[in-house]
Design a protein around this motif. Structure first.
Motif, PDB file in Angstrom:
ATOM      1  N   UNK A 186      30.337 -21.976  16.730  1.00 28.31           N
ATOM      2  CA  UNK A 186      29.577 -20.785  16.349  1.00 28.31           C
ATOM      3  C   UNK A 186      29.489 -20.300  15.297  1.00 28.31           C
ATOM      4  N   UNK A 187      30.131 -20.933  14.119  1.00 31.23           N
ATOM      5  CA  UNK A 187      30.396 -20.093  13.081  1.00 31.23           C
ATOM      6  C   UNK A 187      29.889 -21.355  11.859  1.00 31.23           C
ATOM      7  N   UNK A 218      23.221 -16.095  12.260  1.00 31.05           N
ATOM      8  CA  UNK A 218      22.934 -15.187  11.449  1.00 31.05           C
ATOM      9  C   UNK A 218      21.926 -15.610   9.862  1.00 31.05           C
ATOM     10  N   UNK A 219      20.625 -15.834  10.550  1.00 31.43           N
ATOM     11  CA  UNK A 219      19.767 -16.464   9.800  1.00 31.43           C
ATOM     12  C   UNK A 219      19.450 -15.750   8.242  1.00 31.43           C
ATOM     13  N   UNK A 243      27.055  -4.969  12.694  1.00 29.68           N
ATOM     14  CA  UNK A 243      28.378  -4.871  12.734  1.00 29.68           C
ATOM     15  C   UNK A 243      29.076  -6.359  13.471  1.00 29.68           C
ATOM     16  N   UNK A 244      28.263  -6.779  14.396  1.00 27.05           N
ATOM     17  CA  UNK A 244      28.769  -7.993  14.899  1.00 27.05           C
ATOM     18  C   UNK A 244      28.698  -9.086  13.857  1.00 27.05           C
ATOM     19  N   UNK A 245      27.561  -9.119  12.948  1.00 29.18           N
ATOM     20  CA  UNK A 245      27.299 -10.305  12.069  1.00 29.18           C
ATOM     21  C   UNK A 245      28.425 -10.050  10.917  1.00 29.18           C
ATOM     22  N   UNK A 281      32.486 -17.971   2.652  1.00 28.52           N
ATOM     23  CA  UNK A 281      32.177 -17.038   3.469  1.00 28.52           C
ATOM     24  C   UNK A 281      32.097 -17.769   5.045  1.00 28.52           C
ATOM     25  N   UNK A 282      32.613 -17.235   5.910  1.00 32.03           N
ATOM     26  CA  UNK A 282      32.266 -17.579   7.265  1.00 32.03           C
ATOM     27  C   UNK A 282      31.525 -16.684   8.033  1.00 32.03           C
TER      28      UNK A 282
END
Length: 187
Positions: A175-176, A153-154, A54-56, A147-148
């Motif tokens: 962070x993005x 998120x590997x 959900x966080x990703x 897409x951001x």
């Protein structure tokens, strides 16, 4: 080409297209457009995602999506937005196990996202969903897909690289990462 895909000639819409996809573990899923009839399945899908998934996907916690949010995710116009669901049959209904989607801006660019149910990850489903979404975007004449995503998120980094996306740091948030894929030559 136009920045969006008119629904009358759209390669995606609530009734078409449909693809049967065999995944790396041999399982089959049906990939098809999402419709408003999928509201309950979309809610269950989101609620069943792990906290990390959900966080990703949503860059924050969404434990119980609101009715308005579910409506936004399932009431797709297929002109400025496209959403594809990977579904499997369960108890006589379609269970959503993955979703890819994009939204178009006025410049003919689209922001995309993909999320796969935790137990369906690492089987090629995210790749399949994105390949179909990219094909629809190209058929609609879109020029750029972006897409951001969170830099940590590997799995998304690997997927984007495998699909030919270029990556760059988000200048507004370290962070993005912003992933970009040129779909067509600039007009």
């Amino acid at each position: 080409m136009t920045a969006n895909c008119p629904s009358s000639s759209s390669p995606a819409g609530p009734d078409h297209p449909r693809w049967t996809q065999r995944l790396s573990d041999g399982s089959l899923v049906l990939i098809r457009p999402i419709s408003s009839k999928d509201a309950s399945a979309e809610r269950s899908f989101i609620e069943d995602l792990s906290a990390q998934s959900k966080r990703f996907r949503f860059m924050g916690q969404i434990a119980h999506p609101s009715d308005a949010f579910i409506n936004q995710l399932t009431n797709i116009d297929y002109v400025n937005d496209v959403a594809l669901a990977a579904v499997i049959p369960e108890a006589g209904k379609d269970k959503i196990v993955g979703v890819s989607r994009y939204a178009v801006d006025s410049a003919g660019h689209c922001e995309s996202a993909v999320v796969v149910a935790d137990e369906w990850q690492h089987k090629g489903l995210g790749t399949a969903l994105m390949r179909h979404l990219i094909a629809v975007a190209r058929d609609c004449g879109l020029q750029l897909m972006e897409s951001t995503d969170l830099a940590e998120n590997n799995d998304m980094h690997e997927l984007a690289r495998d699909l030919g996306f270029q990556s760059r740091p988000d200048p507004e948030d370290a962070r993005q990462i912003i992933y970009s894929l040129r779909l067509a030559a600039a007009q």
